[in-house]
Design a protein around this motif. Structure first.
Motif, PDB file in Angstrom:
ATOM      1  N   ASP A   1       0.805  -1.227   0.000  1.00  0.00           N
ATOM      2  CA  ASP A   1       0.000   0.000   0.000  1.00  0.00           C
ATOM      3  C   ASP A   1       0.836   1.274   0.000  1.00  0.00           C
ATOM      4  OD1 ASP A   1       0.943  -0.052   2.592  1.00  0.00           O
ATOM      5  OD2 ASP A   1      -1.030  -0.159   3.548  1.00  0.00           O
ATOM      6  N   CYS A   2       2.154   1.135   0.098  1.00  0.00           N
ATOM      7  CA  CYS A   2       3.024   2.319   0.024  1.00  0.00           C
ATOM      8  C   CYS A   2       3.697   2.462  -1.335  1.00  0.00           C
ATOM      9  CB  CYS A   2       4.093   2.260   1.121  1.00  0.00           C
ATOM     10  SG  CYS A   2       3.424   2.355   2.795  1.00  0.00           S
ATOM     11  N   ALA A   3       3.489   1.491  -2.208  1.00  0.00           N
ATOM     12  CA  ALA A   3       4.136   1.521  -3.518  1.00  0.00           C
ATOM     13  C   ALA A   3       3.466   2.544  -4.426  1.00  0.00           C
ATOM     14  CB  ALA A   3       4.086   0.142  -4.159  1.00  0.00           C
ATOM     15  N   GLY A   4       4.228   3.107  -5.340  1.00  0.00           N
ATOM     16  CA  GLY A   4       3.664   4.034  -6.306  1.00  0.00           C
ATOM     17  C   GLY A   4       4.581   5.193  -6.594  1.00  0.00           C
ATOM     18  N   LEU A   5       4.199   5.978  -7.580  1.00  0.00           N
ATOM     19  CA  LEU A   5       4.955   7.167  -7.946  1.00  0.00           C
ATOM     20  C   LEU A   5       4.815   8.238  -6.876  1.00  0.00           C
ATOM     21  CD1 LEU A   5       3.909   7.435 -11.708  1.00  0.00           C
ATOM     22  CD2 LEU A   5       5.924   6.297 -10.749  1.00  0.00           C
ATOM     23  N   ALA A   6       5.684   9.226  -6.951  1.00  0.00           N
ATOM     24  CA  ALA A   6       5.570  10.378  -6.059  1.00  0.00           C
ATOM     25  C   ALA A   6       4.282  11.135  -6.361  1.00  0.00           C
ATOM     26  CB  ALA A   6       6.767  11.296  -6.249  1.00  0.00           C
ATOM     27  N   ASP A   7       3.801  11.889  -5.402  1.00  0.00           N
ATOM     28  CA  ASP A   7       2.615  12.711  -5.621  1.00  0.00           C
ATOM     29  C   ASP A   7       2.904  13.746  -6.702  1.00  0.00           C
ATOM     30  OD1 ASP A   7       1.456  11.262  -3.593  1.00  0.00           O
ATOM     31  OD2 ASP A   7       1.811  12.784  -2.054  1.00  0.00           O
ATOM     32  N   ALA A   8       1.977  13.893  -7.646  1.00  0.00           N
ATOM     33  CA  ALA A   8       2.199  14.727  -8.824  1.00  0.00           C
ATOM     34  C   ALA A   8       2.545  16.168  -8.474  1.00  0.00           C
ATOM     35  CB  ALA A   8       0.969  14.682  -9.727  1.00  0.00           C
TER      36      ALA A   8
END
Length: 452
Positions: A108-115
């Protein structure tokens, strides 16, 4: 001179080609079912020449390129890399990353940086200075450097060599949020290491200089002279009895203390709870007059950067103010793990500078210490990241009445980093810039020195 135009003529690929490769990767990822993707494409080369005893010992030349792809399928993450830039290899690498992602567990912490945190307009930081140095010119510089070391003291009898190194690279980072950025970088260096001998005593020491711009390097004569003088000064080193005394870390190694702090308050150490500085924001960790600032936008800075490895814009900030921790070093992933906001430190720190209000010159610090140990070299890796316990082999000089008395060796210095940080009595103005952490010499009020 336009450094960006020069870079296109020196690298294997123009920067525009790296940009196109990045676009192709993002397209393949989207077509393959990725909900998000990020990629880093790089290209670089280097030349290293070493001269030993006035003869060429090694000539090395390298060209490197590579790309990495990270894809996300929802909260599942996959990564793959290759050094092959052919269209088929690019397609296969993206497919491999997608295959990995499909078999991994949700995070649940994976992903791109906030846009909204991604760098938009960023400053030109003057990080690329090509050094058009032929092998023959490099050999001559290295010979001058080594000769200066021999000339520094008649007791210099042998050499481990003088080395001239040229390194240039360029990169593009892009992600599926529409961010794409990158630029060329350079990092050049010159070093010399020699051996001094007197009777049955032999001692080795060295000196080196590193800079983005070769014009900012110390001269080969100065580097050689320092290497020779330092080696000769260590002759006749003694052991000393175990004692508790003030310890002065010479500037080139004092920056390591900043490194131990940065590691302890970096995201990975914090969310894994493998740090002696957990929950330290707002806590007094250093002596009250100590400041540490992070300055990512210093022109020509060895650790300057407009954005971090997530594409997040870097900003100047106070990390330590009046000895109190103001912030951690977090990338997007570690920030989410901690329920915090990224600090733009995915991939590491940017120009950490430790100082106080009244930096002292080196002689004044010796006078302030009066009697104790000046450490010029550290050995081993005896630092416990969980407890802060610190124990390192060391060599340097014994100081009496504010003056260097004689060289010492085969000793160990020990303490705890919490006490070491709080026990900083003085910082020198003798900063030697060689990397991402900068400090003058640092005087600690008391450490255990284990000898005979």
């Amino acid at each position: 001179m336009n450094n960006l135009l020069v870079s296109d003529s020196r690298f294997s690929y123009p920067l525009s080609t790296l940009q196109q490769i990045a676009r192709d990767i993002l397209m393949h990822a989207k077509q393959g079912g990725a909900t998000a993707c990020e990629t880093n494409v790089s290209d670089g080369f280097g030349q290293t020449v070493t001269v030993r005893q006035d003869a060429v010992e090694t000539i090395e030349y390298n060209r490197d390129k590579g790309l990495s792809v990270t894809v996300y399928i929802g909260q599942k993450r996959g990564n793959a890399s290759t050094s092959d830039f052919s269209p088929q290899a690019i397609s296969d690498t993206v497919a491999a990353a997608l295959s990995i992602a499909r078999y991994t567990a949700d995070d649940d912490c994976a992903g791109l940086a906030d846009a909204e945190l991604l760098a938009q307009d960023y400053p030109q930081l003057d990080l690329y200075y090509p050094w058009t140095l032929s092998v023959e010119e490099a050999i001559e510089l290295a010979k001058h450097c080594e000769q200066a070391a021999y000339a520094a003291d008649k007791r210099i009898t042998n050499s481990e060599g003088a080395t001239i190194s040229v390194s240039e690279s360029q990169f593009i980072y892009a992600n599926s949020l529409g961010f794409m950025g990158g630029y060329p970088l350079s990092r050049h260096s010159m070093s010399c290491a020699v051996i001094a001998e007197q009777k049955d005593s032999k001692q080795r020491d060295y000196w080196y200089s590193v800079a983005r711009d070769a014009a900012d390097l110390e001269s080969p004569e100065m580097i050689g002279q320092k290497a020779g003088a330092r080696s000769a000064a260590r002759l006749g080193a003694r052991k000393i009895a175990t004692c508790d005394v003030p310890v002065l870390f010479e500037a080139p190694i004092a920056s390591g203390l900043i490194g131990h702090f940065a590691s302890a308050v970096s995201g990975g150490s914090l969310y894994r709870k493998s740090s002696f500085l957990l929950d330290s924001i707002g806590q007094q960790v250093f002596a009250p007059d100590i400041q540490i600032r992070e300055l990512p936008h210093i022109p020509k800075g060895l650790a300057s950067g407009a954005f971090d490895d997530d594409g997040v814009a870097t900003v100047d900030r106070k990390v330590i103010e009046n000895g109190i921790v103001q912030g951690y070093f977090l990338g997007s992933y570690s920030a989410r793990k901690l329920g915090m906001r990224t600090t733009g430190n995915a991939g590491g720190t940017h120009n950490l500078i430790m100082h106080n209000a009244a930096p002292m010159d080196f002689k004044a610090i010796l006078k302030k210490m009066h009697t104790g140990l000046l450490v010029t070299e550290l050995l081993g890796h005896g630092v416990n990241a969980v407890t802060g316990d610190y124990s390192r082999g060391a060599s340097g000089y014994w100081v009496e009445n504010g003056e260097i008395a004689y060289p010492v060796e085969e000793i160990t210095i020990a303490g705890n980093l919490k006490e070491i940080f709080r026990g900083i009595l003085a910082i020198g103005n003798d900063v030697v810039v060689r990397g991402s952490k900068q400090s003058g010499s640092v005087l600690i009020d008391r450490m255990t020195v284990a000898g005979d």
